[in-house]
Design an enzyme around this catalytic site. Structure first.
Site, PDB file in Angstrom:
ATOM      1  N   LYS A 173       0.792  -1.065   0.217  1.00  0.00           N
ATOM      2  CA  LYS A 173       0.016   0.226  -0.052  1.00  0.00           C
ATOM      3  C   LYS A 173       0.917   1.135  -0.156  1.00  0.00           C
ATOM      4  CE  LYS A 173      -1.944   2.782   3.248  1.00  0.00           C
ATOM      5  NZ  LYS A 173      -2.073   3.920   2.257  1.00  0.00           N
ATOM      6  N   GLU A 248      10.310   1.550  10.109  1.00  0.00           N
ATOM      7  CA  GLU A 248      11.390   2.856   9.748  1.00  0.00           C
ATOM      8  C   GLU A 248      10.613   4.170  10.224  1.00  0.00           C
ATOM      9  OE1 GLU A 248      14.430   2.572   9.022  1.00  0.00           O
ATOM     10  OE2 GLU A 248      14.321   0.461   8.726  1.00  0.00           O
ATOM     11  N   CYS A 282      13.115  11.928   5.891  1.00  0.00           N
ATOM     12  CA  CYS A 282      13.528  11.473   7.478  1.00  0.00           C
ATOM     13  C   CYS A 282      14.872  11.668   7.789  1.00  0.00           C
ATOM     14  CB  CYS A 282      12.990   9.949   7.583  1.00  0.00           C
ATOM     15  SG  CYS A 282      13.904   8.947   6.562  1.00  0.00           S
ATOM     16  N   GLU A 383       9.213  16.100  15.486  1.00  0.00           N
ATOM     17  CA  GLU A 383       9.402  15.817  14.040  1.00  0.00           C
ATOM     18  C   GLU A 383       8.786  17.027  13.431  1.00  0.00           C
ATOM     19  OE1 GLU A 383       8.409  12.714  11.852  1.00  0.00           O
ATOM     20  OE2 GLU A 383      10.509  12.632  10.860  1.00  0.00           O
TER      21      GLU A 383
HETATM   22  P1  NDP Z   1       2.215   7.941   8.175  1.00  0.00           P
HETATM   23  O1  NDP Z   1       2.449   7.191   9.313  1.00  0.00           O
HETATM   24  O2  NDP Z   1       1.166   8.750   8.256  1.00  0.00           O
HETATM   25  O3  NDP Z   1       1.755   6.874   6.794  1.00  0.00           O
HETATM   26  C1  NDP Z   1       2.502   5.952   6.557  1.00  0.00           C
HETATM   27  C2  NDP Z   1       1.974   4.784   5.639  1.00  0.00           C
HETATM   28  O4  NDP Z   1       0.886   4.250   6.618  1.00  0.00           O
HETATM   29  C3  NDP Z   1       1.001   5.529   4.534  1.00  0.00           C
HETATM   30  O5  NDP Z   1       0.862   4.427   3.521  1.00  0.00           O
HETATM   31  C4  NDP Z   1      -0.217   5.783   5.394  1.00  0.00           C
HETATM   32  O6  NDP Z   1      -1.521   5.607   4.618  1.00  0.00           O
HETATM   33  C5  NDP Z   1      -0.174   4.214   6.189  1.00  0.00           C
HETATM   34  N1  NDP Z   1      -1.039   4.186   7.490  1.00  0.00           N
HETATM   35  C6  NDP Z   1      -1.594   5.207   7.984  1.00  0.00           C
HETATM   36  N2  NDP Z   1      -2.063   4.719   9.203  1.00  0.00           N
HETATM   37  C7  NDP Z   1      -2.177   3.495   9.276  1.00  0.00           C
HETATM   38  C8  NDP Z   1      -2.571   2.223   9.936  1.00  0.00           C
HETATM   39  N3  NDP Z   1      -3.343   2.643  11.266  1.00  0.00           N
HETATM   40  N4  NDP Z   1      -2.160   1.080   9.705  1.00  0.00           N
HETATM   41  C9  NDP Z   1      -1.244   0.810   8.586  1.00  0.00           C
HETATM   42  N5  NDP Z   1      -0.974   1.924   7.778  1.00  0.00           N
HETATM   43  C10 NDP Z   1      -1.380   3.004   7.858  1.00  0.00           C
HETATM   44  O7  NDP Z   1       3.431   8.627   7.594  1.00  0.00           O
HETATM   45  P2  NDP Z   1       3.502   9.858   6.613  1.00  0.00           P
HETATM   46  O8  NDP Z   1       3.147   9.140   5.144  1.00  0.00           O
HETATM   47  O9  NDP Z   1       3.108  11.132   6.953  1.00  0.00           O
HETATM   48  O10 NDP Z   1       5.272   9.907   6.135  1.00  0.00           O
HETATM   49  C11 NDP Z   1       5.781  10.810   7.081  1.00  0.00           C
HETATM   50  C12 NDP Z   1       6.620  10.017   8.096  1.00  0.00           C
HETATM   51  O11 NDP Z   1       7.501   8.921   7.539  1.00  0.00           O
HETATM   52  C13 NDP Z   1       7.636  10.941   8.919  1.00  0.00           C
HETATM   53  O12 NDP Z   1       7.502  10.692  10.367  1.00  0.00           O
HETATM   54  C14 NDP Z   1       8.842  10.508   8.416  1.00  0.00           C
HETATM   55  O13 NDP Z   1       9.987  10.693   9.241  1.00  0.00           O
HETATM   56  C15 NDP Z   1       8.842   8.988   8.188  1.00  0.00           C
HETATM   57  N6  NDP Z   1       9.642   8.590   7.367  1.00  0.00           N
HETATM   58  C16 NDP Z   1      10.576   7.619   8.037  1.00  0.00           C
HETATM   59  C17 NDP Z   1      11.785   7.192   7.134  1.00  0.00           C
HETATM   60  C18 NDP Z   1      12.700   6.000   7.693  1.00  0.00           C
HETATM   61  O14 NDP Z   1      13.294   5.474   6.779  1.00  0.00           O
HETATM   62  N7  NDP Z   1      12.810   6.014   9.042  1.00  0.00           N
HETATM   63  C19 NDP Z   1      11.947   7.624   5.630  1.00  0.00           C
HETATM   64  C20 NDP Z   1      10.767   8.276   5.343  1.00  0.00           C
HETATM   65  C21 NDP Z   1       9.822   8.776   6.110  1.00  0.00           C
HETATM   66  P3  NDP Z   1      -2.032   6.962   4.152  1.00  0.00           P
HETATM   67  O15 NDP Z   1      -1.259   7.608   3.720  1.00  0.00           O
HETATM   68  O16 NDP Z   1      -3.207   6.771   3.175  1.00  0.00           O
HETATM   69  O17 NDP Z   1      -2.775   7.538   5.438  1.00  0.00           O
END
Ligand code: NDP
Length: 479
Positions: A173, A248, A282, A383
């Protein structure tokens, strides 16, 4: 209008409930397509398809699996321009950045794991004449891969490629906010002749599609990249089911600058580590600590350069495009307000930008530099994930280590110094999964990638990812 479909069992299909949600182009602030508002029923179909495909895919020779993945990599390269444009329209990032970084890296992810499996080997442990042990590393089954919006295809493929290469089938997803390149990847998989059900992509909301994947009993492995609070929710569901989890998560990365560094080089890279991808990586260094003797020099030079950065139309050679969405823009702007309330001084930036013409309603923010904040205030602990950095002076190594290690996060850090002894010493003391010395975002895909503390669990990259997506089995043969 881009009409995105799910990719299930080798075919592009509508969501079963017939519902769609809007897809917004953040650079103009307008709808430009729709994506399926899928639910559990679609996830169920995808998992059934992946389960059906698993026996053949997992037993296929490594060479044959590798060939499929290499073909996908070649097609990504061939469609570079189309994919880069789609990434920019979905995410707001400059087209040049997607062309130079996001899309080539997506192809590299497939190529890297397609060839890694050809060079992998497992261990043997001899007990002399008594017995021989050997380790089999076997694929687990259906892997669930969930990725965020900041580096959409780059991070999506960073999970899918090792999962598939090691013989798992996948239900994936992408973020609902940036689904386009994942959709084009499904077209590419069809063109590459990937057997049906091997990769399934279900679009929709995290709370519906993401949680349906995570909570499904037939998905024993979850690889997730996203926010720390979402990671916590996932861990709560997955723990009692004893799923294998790779998380991550967020970061609040320190950038530590000593007076003896190569100043010009440091300045050039610090502009990137602060504001690349609108600060939505990130790994961006959002807390900049500068040794006192060069604090004023750094402040003057840095602010002067930041003020010259171009923000706007992502189709042009700008430094910053739009941030990903209106709610995200509001979140970032609210953190700038919080910084002021906490006593910070905005040295440059701090406001929304309305570029000319059709881009006026896009979600643009000036690159922002703030000083005068305590290391433990909310602005310096939480963050922000946008084009906002704070700068702070420090006097001693011990002091800067206290500041750097003070957050709940521990993803990456950067150190600038020409003193080799100090560099190694500080690297060992930093509580982060990655330390860059005199560089930033210099990536070798073989290295372990991930964070400590609330930045995650487990590592991606190299053989770490292949090991994550396989279970080791020891076979002991009595001789
Ligand atoms: P989110 O946690 O909001 O979403 C990440 C993914 O999880 C999306 O596909 C989202 O879907 C999905 N999701 C949301 N809620 C659920 C749930 N309850 N169960 C399962 N999946 C779910 O993060 P963001 O998309 O806002 O990304 C930003 C974040 O990602 C920042 O905190 C950043 O630091 C982190 N990040 C970490 C990295 C690393 O390698 N450590 C690299 C890049 C980013 P949907 O978008 O449809 O809600």
């Amino acid at each position: 209008m881009l009409h995105i479909k799910n990719y299930i069992n080798g075919k592009l299909v509508e969501p079963q409930n017939g519902n769609y949600v809007d897809n917004i182009n953040p650079s103009i602030g307008k709808k430009y397509g729709v994506i399926p508002d899928s639910d559990e029923a679609d996830v169920q179909l995808a998992i059934e398809a992946a389960k059906k495909a698993f026996p053949v895919w997992s037993k296929m020779s490594d060479q044959k699996r590798s060939n499929y993945l290499l073909k996908i990599a070649d097609l990504i390269d061939k469609k570079l321009d189309q994919l880069a444009l789609a990434e920019s329209q979905d995410n707001g990032k400059p087209v040049w950045l997607a062309t130079q970084v996001d899309i080539p890296r997506a192809a590299a992810n497939f190529r890297f794991y397609a060839t890694a499996i050809l060079h992998d080997s497992t261990e043997t442990h001899s007990m002399g004449e008594l017995a021989l042990n050997y380790t089999l590393r076997q694929p687990i089954g259906v892997a669930g891969c969930i990725s965020p919006w900041n580096l959409p295809l780059y991070l999506f493929t960073w999970k899918i490629a090792p999962a598939l290469a090691s013989g798992n089938t996948v239900v994936a997803k992408p973020s609902e906010v940036t689904p386009a390149t994942a959709y084009f990847l499904s077209e590419i998989c069809i063109e590459a002749g990937l057997p049906e059900g091997v990769l399934n992509i279900v679009h929709g909301l995290g709370g519906k599609v993401g949680s349906a994947i995570v909570s499904h009993k037939d998905v024993p492995t979850i690889s997730f990249t996203g926010g720390t609070s979402t990671g916590k929710e996932i861990a709560k569901i997955a723990a009692p089911m004893f799923k294998k989890l790779s998380l991550e998560l967020g970061g609040k990365n320190p950038n530590i600058i000593f007076a003896d560094c190569d100043f010009e080089k440091m300045l050039e890279i610090t502009l990137k580590s602060s504001f690349a991808n609108q600060g939505q990586i990130c790994l961006c260094g959002s807390r900049i600590f500068i040794e006192k003797p060069i604090y004023e020099k750094f402040k003057t030079a840095f602010v002067e350069r930041v003020k010259k950065m171009k923000v706007g139309n992502p189709n042009k050679k700008v430094d910053l495009g739009a941030v990903v969405s209106e709610p995200h823009m509001q979140k970032v702007l609210s953190y700038i307000e919080l910084a002021k309330e906490e006593g910070g001084t905005v040295l440059c930036g701090g406001k929304r930008v309305h570029p000319e013409g059709e881009f006026a309603d896009g979600y643009y923010i000036e690159p922002t530099v703030i000083e005068g904040l305590a290391f433990d205030c909310r602005t310096n602990q939480e963050e922000i994930f946008g084009p906002v950095v704070t700068i702070m002076p420090f006097e001693t190594e011990a002091e800067v280590l206290t500041y750097a290690n003070s957050t709940m996060y521990g993803l990456a850090s950067t150190v600038w110094t020409s003193n080799l002894q100090r560099a190694h010493k500080i690297a060992a003391e930093l509580h982060t999964g990655i330390v860059w010395i005199n560089c930033w975002l210099l990536r070798d895909l073989r290295t372990p990638f991930g964070g400590v503390k609330s930045s995650g669990v487990g590592r991606e990259g190299g053989f770490e990812a292949l090991h994550f997506f396989t279970e080791p089995k020891n076979v002991c043969v009595k001789l």
